[in-house]
Design a protein around this motif. Structure first.
Motif, PDB file in Angstrom:
ATOM      1  N   LEU A 198       3.329  -8.162  -7.964  1.00  0.00           N
ATOM      2  CA  LEU A 198       2.173  -7.975  -7.201  1.00  0.00           C
ATOM      3  C   LEU A 198       2.280  -8.173  -5.880  1.00  0.00           C
ATOM      4  N   LEU A 199       3.163  -8.982  -5.373  1.00  0.00           N
ATOM      5  CA  LEU A 199       2.801  -9.543  -4.049  1.00  0.00           C
ATOM      6  C   LEU A 199       4.065  -8.980  -2.934  1.00  0.00           C
ATOM      7  N   THR A 200       5.076  -8.294  -3.593  1.00  0.00           N
ATOM      8  CA  THR A 200       6.371  -7.866  -2.854  1.00  0.00           C
ATOM      9  C   THR A 200       5.767  -6.755  -1.977  1.00  0.00           C
ATOM     10  N   PRO A 201       5.751  -6.734  -0.674  1.00  0.00           N
ATOM     11  CA  PRO A 201       5.175  -5.682   0.286  1.00  0.00           C
ATOM     12  C   PRO A 201       5.733  -4.298   0.299  1.00  0.00           C
ATOM     13  N   ASN A 202       5.211  -3.403   0.254  1.00  0.00           N
ATOM     14  CA  ASN A 202       5.931  -1.815   0.298  1.00  0.00           C
ATOM     15  C   ASN A 202       5.000  -1.177   1.457  1.00  0.00           C
ATOM     16  N   PHE A 203       5.417  -1.559   2.553  1.00  0.00           N
ATOM     17  CA  PHE A 203       4.732  -1.006   3.982  1.00  0.00           C
ATOM     18  C   PHE A 203       4.748   0.582   3.854  1.00  0.00           C
ATOM     19  N   ALA A 204       5.955   1.041   3.571  1.00  0.00           N
ATOM     20  CA  ALA A 204       6.071   2.471   3.364  1.00  0.00           C
ATOM     21  C   ALA A 204       4.850   3.090   2.603  1.00  0.00           C
ATOM     22  N   LYS A 205       4.272   2.439   1.646  1.00  0.00           N
ATOM     23  CA  LYS A 205       3.350   3.062   0.888  1.00  0.00           C
ATOM     24  C   LYS A 205       1.867   3.168   1.748  1.00  0.00           C
ATOM     25  N   ILE A 206       1.580   2.427   2.873  1.00  0.00           N
ATOM     26  CA  ILE A 206       0.331   2.328   3.296  1.00  0.00           C
ATOM     27  C   ILE A 206       0.706   3.032   4.756  1.00  0.00           C
ATOM     28  N   LEU A 207       1.554   3.719   5.245  1.00  0.00           N
ATOM     29  CA  LEU A 207       1.982   4.340   6.317  1.00  0.00           C
ATOM     30  C   LEU A 207       2.138   5.650   6.270  1.00  0.00           C
ATOM     31  N   PRO A 208       1.669   6.417   7.252  1.00  0.00           N
ATOM     32  CA  PRO A 208       1.693   7.962   7.372  1.00  0.00           C
ATOM     33  C   PRO A 208       3.359   8.136   7.679  1.00  0.00           C
ATOM     34  N   GLY A 209       3.756   9.304   7.369  1.00  0.00           N
ATOM     35  CA  GLY A 209       5.234   9.799   7.609  1.00  0.00           C
ATOM     36  C   GLY A 209       5.719   9.259   8.929  1.00  0.00           C
ATOM     37  N   PHE A 210       4.729   9.799  10.012  1.00  0.00           N
ATOM     38  CA  PHE A 210       5.331   9.484  11.472  1.00  0.00           C
ATOM     39  C   PHE A 210       5.796   8.112  11.843  1.00  0.00           C
ATOM     40  N   LEU A 211       5.275   7.006  10.830  1.00  0.00           N
ATOM     41  CA  LEU A 211       5.369   5.649  11.197  1.00  0.00           C
ATOM     42  C   LEU A 211       6.259   5.211  10.209  1.00  0.00           C
ATOM     43  N   GLY A 212       7.029   5.782   9.374  1.00  0.00           N
ATOM     44  CA  GLY A 212       8.046   5.452   8.517  1.00  0.00           C
ATOM     45  C   GLY A 212       7.488   5.405   7.159  1.00  0.00           C
ATOM     46  N   GLY A 213       6.194   5.882   6.949  1.00  0.00           N
ATOM     47  CA  GLY A 213       5.677   5.732   5.514  1.00  0.00           C
ATOM     48  C   GLY A 213       6.280   7.073   4.472  1.00  0.00           C
ATOM     49  N   THR A 214       6.471   6.782   3.245  1.00  0.00           N
ATOM     50  CA  THR A 214       6.970   7.544   2.294  1.00  0.00           C
ATOM     51  C   THR A 214       6.102   7.975   1.398  1.00  0.00           C
ATOM     52  N   ASN A 215       4.714   7.772   1.438  1.00  0.00           N
ATOM     53  CA  ASN A 215       3.686   8.147   0.491  1.00  0.00           C
ATOM     54  C   ASN A 215       2.869   9.236   1.306  1.00  0.00           C
ATOM     55  N   PRO A 216       3.007  10.468   0.761  1.00  0.00           N
ATOM     56  CA  PRO A 216       2.277  11.961   1.242  1.00  0.00           C
ATOM     57  C   PRO A 216       0.751  11.495   1.010  1.00  0.00           C
ATOM     58  N   GLU A 217       0.170  10.626   0.281  1.00  0.00           N
ATOM     59  CA  GLU A 217      -1.005  10.258   0.176  1.00  0.00           C
ATOM     60  C   GLU A 217      -1.349   9.076   0.459  1.00  0.00           C
ATOM     61  N   TRP A 218      -0.807   8.476   1.645  1.00  0.00           N
ATOM     62  CA  TRP A 218      -0.998   7.339   2.207  1.00  0.00           C
ATOM     63  C   TRP A 218      -2.603   6.780   2.241  1.00  0.00           C
ATOM     64  N   TYR A 219      -3.240   7.855   2.620  1.00  0.00           N
ATOM     65  CA  TYR A 219      -4.610   7.661   2.984  1.00  0.00           C
ATOM     66  C   TYR A 219      -5.342   7.269   1.804  1.00  0.00           C
ATOM     67  N   SER A 220      -5.088   7.135   0.707  1.00  0.00           N
ATOM     68  CA  SER A 220      -5.574   6.983  -0.777  1.00  0.00           C
ATOM     69  C   SER A 220      -5.404   5.534  -0.586  1.00  0.00           C
ATOM     70  N   VAL A 221      -4.461   4.875  -0.247  1.00  0.00           N
ATOM     71  CA  VAL A 221      -4.313   3.452  -0.298  1.00  0.00           C
ATOM     72  C   VAL A 221      -5.435   2.715   0.616  1.00  0.00           C
ATOM     73  N   TRP A 222      -5.690   3.509   1.694  1.00  0.00           N
ATOM     74  CA  TRP A 222      -6.577   2.865   2.646  1.00  0.00           C
ATOM     75  C   TRP A 222      -8.215   2.880   1.969  1.00  0.00           C
ATOM     76  N   MET A 223      -8.254   4.243   1.395  1.00  0.00           N
ATOM     77  CA  MET A 223      -9.506   4.471   0.574  1.00  0.00           C
ATOM     78  C   MET A 223      -9.671   3.447  -0.592  1.00  0.00           C
ATOM     79  N   ALA A 224      -8.589   2.964  -1.203  1.00  0.00           N
ATOM     80  CA  ALA A 224      -8.562   1.962  -2.311  1.00  0.00           C
ATOM     81  C   ALA A 224      -9.258   0.658  -1.652  1.00  0.00           C
ATOM     82  N   ALA A 225      -8.434   0.475  -0.569  1.00  0.00           N
ATOM     83  CA  ALA A 225      -9.073  -0.865   0.215  1.00  0.00           C
ATOM     84  C   ALA A 225     -10.527  -0.879   0.478  1.00  0.00           C
ATOM     85  N   TYR A 226     -10.954   0.179   0.984  1.00  0.00           N
ATOM     86  CA  TYR A 226     -12.255   0.480   1.395  1.00  0.00           C
ATOM     87  C   TYR A 226     -13.275   0.477   0.181  1.00  0.00           C
TER      88      TYR A 226
END
Length: 514
Positions: A212-240
């Protein structure tokens, strides 16, 4: 017309608002959202969404209701006569939610009693969908809808829930809703603390909490900031989305509740307290849920990802399985868990029904007794359809559409219409005059800019996904009838009520100072 009621104390108002916000989704939705969207890293978009959208909309609705001194249609009408239809749309959205939400509370009541002797057996999925809900294999097919008959063991707890709802609401704001909130909300927090204490002491709890708690920062960041999730924006949508739905904004509840505030009652600090109390409960629930899931995974030799679930599946399939595997005190833990679901669901249900009652009282000058009798009677009759075998299927479709295309779009229209076409600086300053601290121009920026953009993007993605594939593979006619047409019908009726029925209440804009 009866004089408008008021909360007896500031604490009573805050607890009632918390009771509305803390609902079933806090327990069965939020933990999985965190798990699926970066674990501990999800805290970044979550709190960003809270500050940029959740709290700003909450304070906006507090200001509209407190100053307007009325239900959502009345208060919005005092801002502008052209806004009344929006208030009625939110009221009708609340009506639709009421009719199926009460059914889920009724399920929790049943499972509370099943906890005494673990009546759900070993195959909890078969028990839920077969023995309990009685879902026929052909509930929804291309050839039509098979309701599957009335399930009396669901109807009876449903009647009990409606009886409790009627008792609370007929007593009014202070003696009914406030008194209930002062009793039930502290009990709910104590129950959740007990659940967490028991869950984290189970063998394997650390495994669940680690997932639950282990952070995966790559999932919430766009590629140019080191993210690995091509749909990183979906995480932010889920938060909102989580913040938006969990705070009970955009479907008239907070406007209604704040209309019962004393004109001199504190606003800003109350909003922050309520918002962070809701967040605190969500994280408490997440710890308890994933500690129990970790225990289940270790006990059965499964992976956490194979055990973790959300929604109805978590509450009525996974948790009964977890309870079955407990070394001791199975029944006690089951009763604690389902009692917490009952209280969380019941307090939210009360707030949703009060939206309907307040609106009818304002529009047609009804007494509380007449409004309660009418609203509870009609809602109870409509809710019976969810006690049939196909009830869970109808609930799934209607809930999906009313949330994604009802609440989200109503929220978008609220911040656009009020933010751009009303003087929200006046609302902010009216709030500041009675508050412990002042809210600055950042609030205007959030309401007029950031929040509309986020909700617009959410709406766009919801439409895009909906037209890409059929929701859960349901037939087109079912999605059209119980989805699109239902949402459109609520919108159409809102215009009819707003423009074809005259107010029997004075709606002069005197509440909002120049």
């Amino acid at each position: 017309m009866e004089q408008r009621e008021q909360w007896g104390t500031r604490v009573g108002f805050i607890l009632a608002a918390v009771g509305s916000a803390v609902g079933l989704g806090n327990i069965w939705r939020f933990p999985y959202v965190v798990y699926e969207n970066g674990g501990g890293a999800f805290l970044i978009p979550y709190f960003f969404a809270l500050i940029t959208a959740g709290i700003p909309i909450l304070l906006l609705e507090f200001g509209i209701g407190r100053t307007g001194r009325g239900s959502a249609p009345l208060s919005l009408s005092k801002l502008s006569r052209k806004f009344e239809w929006l208030g009625w749309w939110q009221v009708l959205i609340s009506f639709v939610i009421t009719t199926y939400y009460v059914a889920v509370v009724a399920w929790a009541v049943s499972y509370f009693f099943y906890s005494f002797n673990l009546s759900w057996g070993e195959d909890t999925k078969a028990f839920l969908f077969g023995t309990y809900l009685g879902v026929p294999d052909d509930a929804v097919t291309e050839s039509g809808l098979n309701l599957g008959g009335l399930q009396w063991h669901i109807l009876l707890p449903l009647i009990a829930v409606w009886a409790g709802t009627y008792y609370v609401l007929i007593r009014g704001v202070k003696k009914g809703i406030e008194m209930m909130s002062k009793i039930f909300i502290p009990i709910l927090f104590v129950l959740m603390i007990l659940i967490v204490i028991r869950a984290i002491t189970l063998p394997g709890a650390a495994v669940g909490l680690d997932h639950l708690l282990t952070p995966n920062f790559a999932k919430i960041l766009p590629g140019f900031l080191g993210g690995t999730n091509p749909e990183w924006y979906s995480v932010w949508m889920a938060a909102y989305g989580q913040i938006f739905f969990s705070l009970s904004v955009a479907f008239a509840i907070m406007i209604t509740y704040s209309s019962y505030m004393d004109k001199k009652q504190e606003v800003n600090n109350s909003g922050f307290i309520m918002a962070f109390s809701n967040c605190g409960f969500e994280f408490l629930a997440a710890i308890g849920v994933f500690a129990a899931i970790g225990f289940m995974a270790v006990s059965t030799g499964s992976e956490v990802k194979d055990v973790a679930a959300s929604g109805v599946g978590l509450a009525f399939v996974v948790f009964p399985k977890i309870i079955n595997t407990f070394p001791i005190f199975n029944s006690a833990f089951g009763m604690l868990f389902f009692l917490s679901l009952i209280i969380a669901g019941f307090t939210s249900l009360i707030s949703i029904v009060e939206v309907l009652i307040a609106s009818l009282m304002d529009k047609f000058r009804l007494t509380r007794k007449a409004a309660v009798n009418g609203v509870v009677g009609v809602c109870a009759l409509v809710s019976i359809i969810y006690t049939t075998g196909a009830g869970i299927v109808l609930l799934d479709i209607i809930d999906h559409f009313i949330n994604n295309f009802g609440i989200v779009i109503a929220g978008l229209l609220e911040v656009v219409l009020v933010g751009w076409f009303a003087n929200i600086t006046r609302i902010r300053e009216d709030n500041n005059l009675v508050s412990d601290f002042r809210v600055g121009t950042w609030w205007n920026i959030m309401i007029m800019g950031v929040t509309p953009l986020v909700l617009l993007f959410m709406s766009y993605k919801n439409f895009q996904l909906e037209f890409t594939k059929a929701y859960e593979g349901y037939p087109f006619y079912a999605l059209l009838t119980f989805g699109w047409l239902l949402v459109c019908a609520t919108l159409l009726i809102s215009f009819i009520v707003a423009y074809m029925f005259k107010w029997k209440t004075d709606i002069k804009q005197e509440g909002f100072r120049a």
